[in-house]
Design a protein around this motif. Structure first.
Motif, PDB file in Angstrom:
ATOM      1  N   ASN A   2     -11.961 -17.365   1.858  1.00  0.00           N
ATOM      2  CA  ASN A   2     -13.447 -17.628   1.080  1.00  0.00           C
ATOM      3  C   ASN A   2     -13.010 -17.552  -0.385  1.00  0.00           C
ATOM      4  N   ILE A   3     -12.604 -16.405  -0.806  1.00  0.00           N
ATOM      5  CA  ILE A   3     -12.519 -16.148  -2.266  1.00  0.00           C
ATOM      6  C   ILE A   3     -11.411 -17.513  -2.813  1.00  0.00           C
ATOM      7  N   ILE A   4     -10.611 -17.632  -2.164  1.00  0.00           N
ATOM      8  CA  ILE A   4      -9.786 -18.691  -2.779  1.00  0.00           C
ATOM      9  C   ILE A   4     -10.584 -20.095  -3.086  1.00  0.00           C
ATOM     10  N   VAL A   5     -11.336 -20.465  -1.966  1.00  0.00           N
ATOM     11  CA  VAL A   5     -12.097 -21.706  -1.887  1.00  0.00           C
ATOM     12  C   VAL A   5     -13.169 -21.665  -3.245  1.00  0.00           C
ATOM     13  N   LEU A   6     -13.926 -20.411  -3.076  1.00  0.00           N
ATOM     14  CA  LEU A   6     -15.011 -20.237  -4.039  1.00  0.00           C
ATOM     15  C   LEU A   6     -14.400 -20.274  -5.488  1.00  0.00           C
ATOM     16  N   THR A   7     -13.234 -19.852  -5.843  1.00  0.00           N
ATOM     17  CA  THR A   7     -12.797 -19.771  -7.194  1.00  0.00           C
ATOM     18  C   THR A   7     -12.598 -21.373  -7.788  1.00  0.00           C
ATOM     19  N   PHE A   8     -12.677 -22.244  -6.924  1.00  0.00           N
ATOM     20  CA  PHE A   8     -12.500 -23.753  -7.053  1.00  0.00           C
ATOM     21  C   PHE A   8     -13.801 -24.365  -7.520  1.00  0.00           C
ATOM     22  N   GLY A   9     -14.839 -23.590  -6.997  1.00  0.00           N
ATOM     23  CA  GLY A   9     -16.400 -24.118  -7.486  1.00  0.00           C
ATOM     24  C   GLY A   9     -16.862 -24.942  -6.339  1.00  0.00           C
ATOM     25  N   SER A  50     -12.966 -14.122 -11.404  1.00  0.00           N
ATOM     26  CA  SER A  50     -13.257 -12.345 -11.248  1.00  0.00           C
ATOM     27  C   SER A  50     -14.192 -12.226 -10.116  1.00  0.00           C
ATOM     28  N   VAL A  51     -15.441 -12.671 -10.367  1.00  0.00           N
ATOM     29  CA  VAL A  51     -16.737 -12.206  -9.417  1.00  0.00           C
ATOM     30  C   VAL A  51     -16.362 -12.509  -8.088  1.00  0.00           C
ATOM     31  N   SER A  52     -15.645 -13.774  -7.679  1.00  0.00           N
ATOM     32  CA  SER A  52     -15.170 -14.007  -6.425  1.00  0.00           C
ATOM     33  C   SER A  52     -14.428 -12.816  -5.821  1.00  0.00           C
ATOM     34  N   ILE A  72     -24.063 -17.375  -2.738  1.00  0.00           N
ATOM     35  CA  ILE A  72     -25.100 -16.989  -3.286  1.00  0.00           C
ATOM     36  C   ILE A  72     -24.956 -15.452  -4.146  1.00  0.00           C
ATOM     37  N   ILE A  73     -23.998 -14.636  -3.616  1.00  0.00           N
ATOM     38  CA  ILE A  73     -23.513 -13.431  -4.454  1.00  0.00           C
ATOM     39  C   ILE A  73     -22.813 -13.900  -5.769  1.00  0.00           C
ATOM     40  N   VAL A  74     -21.680 -14.791  -5.462  1.00  0.00           N
ATOM     41  CA  VAL A  74     -21.034 -15.176  -6.829  1.00  0.00           C
ATOM     42  C   VAL A  74     -21.927 -15.687  -7.787  1.00  0.00           C
ATOM     43  N   SER A  75     -22.764 -16.863  -7.393  1.00  0.00           N
ATOM     44  CA  SER A  75     -23.689 -17.508  -8.320  1.00  0.00           C
ATOM     45  C   SER A  75     -24.608 -16.409  -8.882  1.00  0.00           C
TER      46      SER A  75
END
Length: 448
Positions: free
Chosen positions: A155-162, A340-342, A325-328
């Motif tokens: 999850n973290i890796i995917v979200l870092t790509f936007g 970093s936030v992810s 929703i948390i990261v954004s």
């Protein structure tokens, strides 16, 4: 600044990503076992009714709020209702998604572990008791925590790509493949001896089998399955362009969700009855039935591996939306690194998810909260308390607080539907949705 925000690259990308957010554990894992414990076909019909009359209007509402504000959940309510306390509704969404992730990612970890075991040929074997195998996976602290950690890492890796290069790209490939393999599984399940008894259980309603708790669970499932109530879809639709019809997109997501729930029922219940299992198996139902079904066919381990891989994809596309929703909330409009936030958010979810991970037969299984272990208690709090509460306040917000001209503009933008649809949606949101939620909520609290 709103104009510079990242957007979905296409309508189909948004729909598949939104469907991916909705179609995951709710439709594939949770729906079969909750339906099995609450009357089968009668529960399914109530679920469809609630999804169309309550879930769909709520999904449209979250889409309108998100695109209308062009901001993530917390800032969206502050933008649309400045100098008010409505931003707390967005905060409720962030907290709710965080709590949901603490047990959702535990199940995601189970799916990941099962996928790995199946790929290396360790699931389907002669003489294996699949119920005992599931119990071993869920009760082993090392296995469950490893699954939880690896699942969150993805999850973290995917979200870092936007949005476009991460969530949308993953969902565009994952969702169509899931449908294809689900249909293969349904065909196999329906050809088992004794399968028709399971079909009757799932499609021939017996309303005497439904209870007041079953009605409550059907409503909660409609919210859980569509990912509405915690403003996840507010965040997703904040990246949506003006050339996309909100009612059309929301309807597509709902149809796909109901269709997947239908496929899940037709894949699981015929096999359950054909193989002499109980539909009231509970959370382990899917993990017991799937290996049993695939063990009956040639190259079963291969097909099980492929299906578990795609099931993992569907699970991930849902958790992407919850973590987003948390990261954004901590990056949108702020000078903070998404990467970093992810990572910080993912690590926080891992730590908070440890109690739920260790409560399913593990060292914390003896801890009971209102008659439930930590995992089930968190699930009940999220699905039956916080989600209805979030939906109720969203309904109040969009009808009584949000600017009516902006609501109607967003509803009709790029819309090919009859203008009468807006009046129907308004009526449902003003009268039907909040009243049904209040009645069910009072019942949950033992006051009705």
């Amino acid at each position: 600044m709103a104009d510079k925000r990242e957007q979905w690259s296409s309508k189909i990308g948004f729909i598949l990503s939104s469907a991916g957010a909705a179609i995951g554990l709710g439709a594939i894992w949770k729906f079969p076992y909750v339906a099995g414990m609450n009357g089968g076909a009668a529960f399914f019909l109530l679920f469809i009714l609630f999804t169309v009359l309550i879930g769909l209007p709520m999904l449209i509402s979250e889409f309108i709020i998100g695109r209308g504000a062009k901001r993530e959940a917390v800032t969206a309510y502050r933008t649309l209702a400045p100098k008010s306390g409505w931003n707390k509704l967005g905060m409720l969404g962030v907290v709710g998604c965080f709590l949901l992730l603490t047990f959702y990612c535990v199940v995601g970890g189970w799916v990941l572990i099962y996928t790995i075991l199946s790929v290396i040929g360790k699931v389907i074997d002669t003489g294996v008791n699949y119920g005992q195998l599931f119990g071993h996976v869920t009760s082993s602290p090392s296995i469950t925590l490893l699954g939880l950690a690896l699942y969150l890492l993805i999850n973290i890796i995917v979200l870092t790509f936007g949005i476009k290069n991460g969530i949308e790209k993953a969902s565009t490939y994952m969702m169509p493949l899931l449908f294809i393999f689900f249909i293969v599984l349904v065909i196999r399940s329906l050809t088992l001896d004794g399968a028709m008894e399971g079909v009757r259980f799932f499609l021939k309603p017996d309303f005497s089998s439904i209870t007041s708790d079953g009605i409550l669970y059907a409503l909660g499932q409609s919210f859980f399955a569509l990912a509405v109530g915690f403003s996840c879809m507010v965040t997703y639709s904040s990246y949506l362009g003006k050339d996309v019809s909100i009612p059309s997109s929301a309807s597509s997501v709902v149809v796909m969700n109901i269709f997947v729930s239908l496929l899940a029922g037709l894949a699981i219940f015929p096999a359950v009855f054909a193989l002499g299992l109980e539909p009231t198996e509970g959370p382990g139902l899917l993990f017991v039935v799937l290996p049993t079904v695939f063990s009956q066919i040639p190259f079963g381990e291969l097909f099980l591996s492929l299906f578990l891989l795609l099931f993992l994809f569907a699970t991930l596309t849902s958790s992407f939306s919850l973590l987003e929703i948390i990261v954004s909330a901590f990056t949108d409009g702020r000078n903070r690194s998404r990467k970093s936030v992810s990572w910080i958010s993912g690590i926080a979810v891992f730590v908070a998810g440890i109690p739920a991970a260790l409560s399913m037969g593990g060292p914390l299984s003896d801890i009971v909260i209102f008659g439930k272990n930590i995992f089930d208690a968190t699930d009940f709090l999220v699905s039956n308390i916080l989600l209805p509460l979030g939906n109720f306040f969203i309904a109040i917000f969009i009808i009584y607080k949000m600017d009516r001209s902006l609501v109607e503009q967003q509803f009709r933008l790029a819309n090919t539907y009859s203008p009468a649809l807006y009046s129907i949606w308004t009526f449902l949101m003003k009268w039907i949705v909040p009243i049904v939620i209040i009645i069910v909520y009072l019942h949950t609290l033992g006051l009705f």
